[in-house]
Scaffold this active site. Structure first.
Site, PDB file in Angstrom:
ATOM      1  N   LYS A  81      12.842 -10.671   0.230  1.00 47.32           N
ATOM      2  CA  LYS A  81      11.598 -10.529   0.995  1.00 47.32           C
ATOM      3  C   LYS A  81      10.513 -11.211   0.159  1.00 47.32           C
ATOM      4  O   LYS A  81       9.484 -10.608  -0.196  1.00 47.32           O
ATOM      5  CB  LYS A  81      11.329  -9.025   1.219  1.00 47.32           C
ATOM      6  CG  LYS A  81      10.217  -8.714   2.190  1.00 47.32           C
ATOM      7  CD  LYS A  81      10.536  -9.028   3.641  1.00 47.32           C
ATOM      8  CE  LYS A  81       9.328  -8.764   4.518  1.00 47.32           C
ATOM      9  NZ  LYS A  81       9.452  -9.323   5.887  1.00 47.32           N
ATOM     10  N   ASP A 124      25.964  -1.932   5.884  1.00 42.39           N
ATOM     11  CA  ASP A 124      26.323  -0.982   6.951  1.00 42.39           C
ATOM     12  C   ASP A 124      26.232  -1.662   8.316  1.00 42.39           C
ATOM     13  O   ASP A 124      27.076  -1.454   9.185  1.00 42.39           O
ATOM     14  CB  ASP A 124      25.385   0.232   6.940  1.00 42.39           C
ATOM     15  CG  ASP A 124      26.018   1.404   6.195  1.00 42.39           C
ATOM     16  OD1 ASP A 124      26.843   1.155   5.290  1.00 42.39           O
ATOM     17  OD2 ASP A 124      25.688   2.562   6.516  1.00 42.39           O
ATOM     18  N   ASP A 126      22.379  -2.231   0.902  1.00 40.51           N
ATOM     19  CA  ASP A 126      22.805  -0.949   1.462  1.00 40.51           C
ATOM     20  C   ASP A 126      22.710  -1.021   2.989  1.00 40.51           C
ATOM     21  O   ASP A 126      23.654  -0.691   3.725  1.00 40.51           O
ATOM     22  CB  ASP A 126      21.856   0.139   0.907  1.00 40.51           C
ATOM     23  CG  ASP A 126      22.322   1.539   1.221  1.00 40.51           C
ATOM     24  OD1 ASP A 126      23.410   1.694   1.791  1.00 40.51           O
ATOM     25  OD2 ASP A 126      21.589   2.488   0.889  1.00 40.51           O
ATOM     26  N   TYR A 145      16.380   2.097  -6.006  1.00 37.68           N
ATOM     27  CA  TYR A 145      17.090   3.380  -6.079  1.00 37.68           C
ATOM     28  C   TYR A 145      17.082   3.966  -7.482  1.00 37.68           C
ATOM     29  O   TYR A 145      17.368   5.146  -7.663  1.00 37.68           O
ATOM     30  CB  TYR A 145      18.537   3.235  -5.587  1.00 37.68           C
ATOM     31  CG  TYR A 145      18.665   2.920  -4.103  1.00 37.68           C
ATOM     32  CD1 TYR A 145      17.553   2.952  -3.271  1.00 37.68           C
ATOM     33  CD2 TYR A 145      19.883   2.602  -3.549  1.00 37.68           C
ATOM     34  CE1 TYR A 145      17.658   2.662  -1.925  1.00 37.68           C
ATOM     35  CE2 TYR A 145      20.001   2.305  -2.185  1.00 37.68           C
ATOM     36  CZ  TYR A 145      18.881   2.338  -1.380  1.00 37.68           C
ATOM     37  OH  TYR A 145      18.995   2.051  -0.052  1.00 37.68           O
ATOM     38  N   ASP A 174      14.436  -9.366   7.012  1.00 39.83           N
ATOM     39  CA  ASP A 174      14.261  -9.006   8.425  1.00 39.83           C
ATOM     40  C   ASP A 174      14.995 -10.000   9.319  1.00 39.83           C
ATOM     41  O   ASP A 174      15.660  -9.632  10.294  1.00 39.83           O
ATOM     42  CB  ASP A 174      12.777  -8.885   8.802  1.00 39.83           C
ATOM     43  CG  ASP A 174      11.910  -9.956   8.175  1.00 39.83           C
ATOM     44  OD1 ASP A 174      12.371 -10.683   7.282  1.00 39.83           O
ATOM     45  OD2 ASP A 174      10.732 -10.089   8.589  1.00 39.83           O
TER      46      ASP A 174
END
Ligand code: NAD
Length: 360
Positions: free
Chosen positions: A192, A252, A248, A141, A224
């Site tokens: 990852k 959620d 992020d 980000y 994943d």
């Protein structure tokens, strides 16, 4: 010496939910001799209206000088079409990065009274208590370079950069281990590493930090798989630590396991545990001004503030118990309402928590 708290109610439902959180904080202050002093200012759209920018320099200076910041939520349709450089959300990103709030803590706790509110089967989520530790000021980000350009053949292309330095990984890993140490001593680091170089470094540094925490059981999981495990068997997790983008998305996902975003607080901490505390949800313009928003996420953010920035575990426990008692009484705002419970508005819910706290 008194502790200074800067309160930024923000936009939409922000002022409504903050009024209730402040009532609870004032009572906790009297009951537990917390010696806190509150001052108020604007952030987001309200600051655009008052100062012309979503985070005024004087507000930032007051936030720096405070011992903690309590925030409602920012944003709304009124400011959607203004210059993107002064959109309300810019104020939020700026205050987070200017205060160096690199560690975002998002608990996903399912109160047993609300087990029916989750989209998962009650037996899968009953008793759920996860803490997601998300790196908040680095990664993709913020990474440079980032660019959208037109190639020689006329096709548009864009790219972002996902950088992490060893020190950025080390400090967030330490927060993850410290949190696990005071909970159930299990830390799952999510990355990852089968694909990304930044994740390979992430995993190596987390392993190094683990040597200082022999009492914490460390595991690694690819993002994943973590996304899948969160909906398959979420109770396997205690603390999860991960980078900015993965955090992020996963936080959620985890928050919705609990049924309502109106219940979930969050903390963003700097290297000295100074923090900004806010509900996970936004300014909910669709219900703003109606007095029906759920104030519990903001009230629970007060409890996180007392626990993490002020070391007042007794007062924090009491606020959480008061919330639980109010749920036991069957009181529910619209977002968590179900058959057989009593629907109440924002102020009535806040008053009920105040009464429950007073009578503890
Ligand atoms: P939102 O979280 O504001 O609302 C999503 C849905 O949840 C809405 O239906 C809303 O009514 C409901 N909801 C949220 N909080 C609730 C509460 N306390 N009680 C009952 N219901 C609640 O997300 P959105 O609609 O995507 O965004 C609205 C605005 O908020 C946008 O301007 C967005 O940029 C901003 N936003 C701000 C923050 C923040 O301040 N940290 C976070 C997310 C979104």
């Amino acid at each position: 010496m008194s502790k200074q708290i800067l309160v930024l109610p923000g936009d939409g439902i922000g002022p409504e939910i903050m009024a209730e959180a402040v009532k609870v904080l004032r009572l906790a202050n009297d009951k537990f001799d917390l010696n806190v002093e509150l001052s108020f200012d604007e952030l987001g759209g309200a600051a655009v209206d008052k100062y012309g920018v979503p985070l005024a320099d004087e507000t930032l200076a007051r936030a720096r000088a405070a011992d903690a910041v309590l925030l409602g939520a920012v944003g709304g349709p009124k400011w959607d079409k203004i210059d993107p450089a002064i959109r309300p959300e810019r104020g939020l990103l700026k205050i987070r990065s200017q205060l160096g709030l690199f560690a975002n803590l998002r608990p996903a706790i399912l109160y047993p009274q609300l087990a029916d509110a989750s989209s998962l089967k009650p037996e899968v989520v009953a008793g759920l208590d996860i803490l997601i530790v998300r790196e908040l000021t680095g990664g993709i980000y913020f990474g440079q370079p980032r660019e959208t350009k037109v190639l020689d053949n006329g096709e548009r292309m864009a790219y972002d950069t996902l950088p992490y330095s060893e020190s950025e990984i080390r400090r967030i890993a330490k927060v993850g281990f410290d949190m696990a140490r005071v909970r159930n001593k299990k830390l799952c680091s999510v990355d990852k590493a089968n694909v990304l170089a930044s994740s390979q470094l992430w995993r190596a540094v987390v392993e190094e930090v683990a040597k200082d925490y022999p009492d914490v059981e460390l595991s690694h999981m690819y993002v994943d798989n973590a996304a899948m495990q969160l909906v398959r068997a979420p109770k396997q997790f205690d603390v999860m630590v991960t980078d900015n983008m993965f955090g992020d998305i996963l936080s959620d996902e985890a928050s919705m396991l609990t049924g309502s975003i109106g219940m979930l607080p969050s903390a963003s901490l700097d290297a000295n545990n100074k923090g900004m505390y806010e509900p996970c949800h936004g300014s909910a313009p669709d219900i703003a001004g109606q007095g029906i928003a759920n104030p519990l996420a903001t009230i629970l953010s007060v409890s996180m503030m007392l626990r993490y920035s002020f070391n007042q575990a007794q007062a924090a426990d009491a606020i959480e118990l008061a919330v639980s008692k109010v749920l036991d009484q069957g009181l529910r705002t619209g977002d968590i309402h179900s058959v057989g419970t009593t629907r109440v508005g924002t102020a009535a819910m806040g008053d009920a928590v105040v009464e429950a706290l007073r009578s503890l």
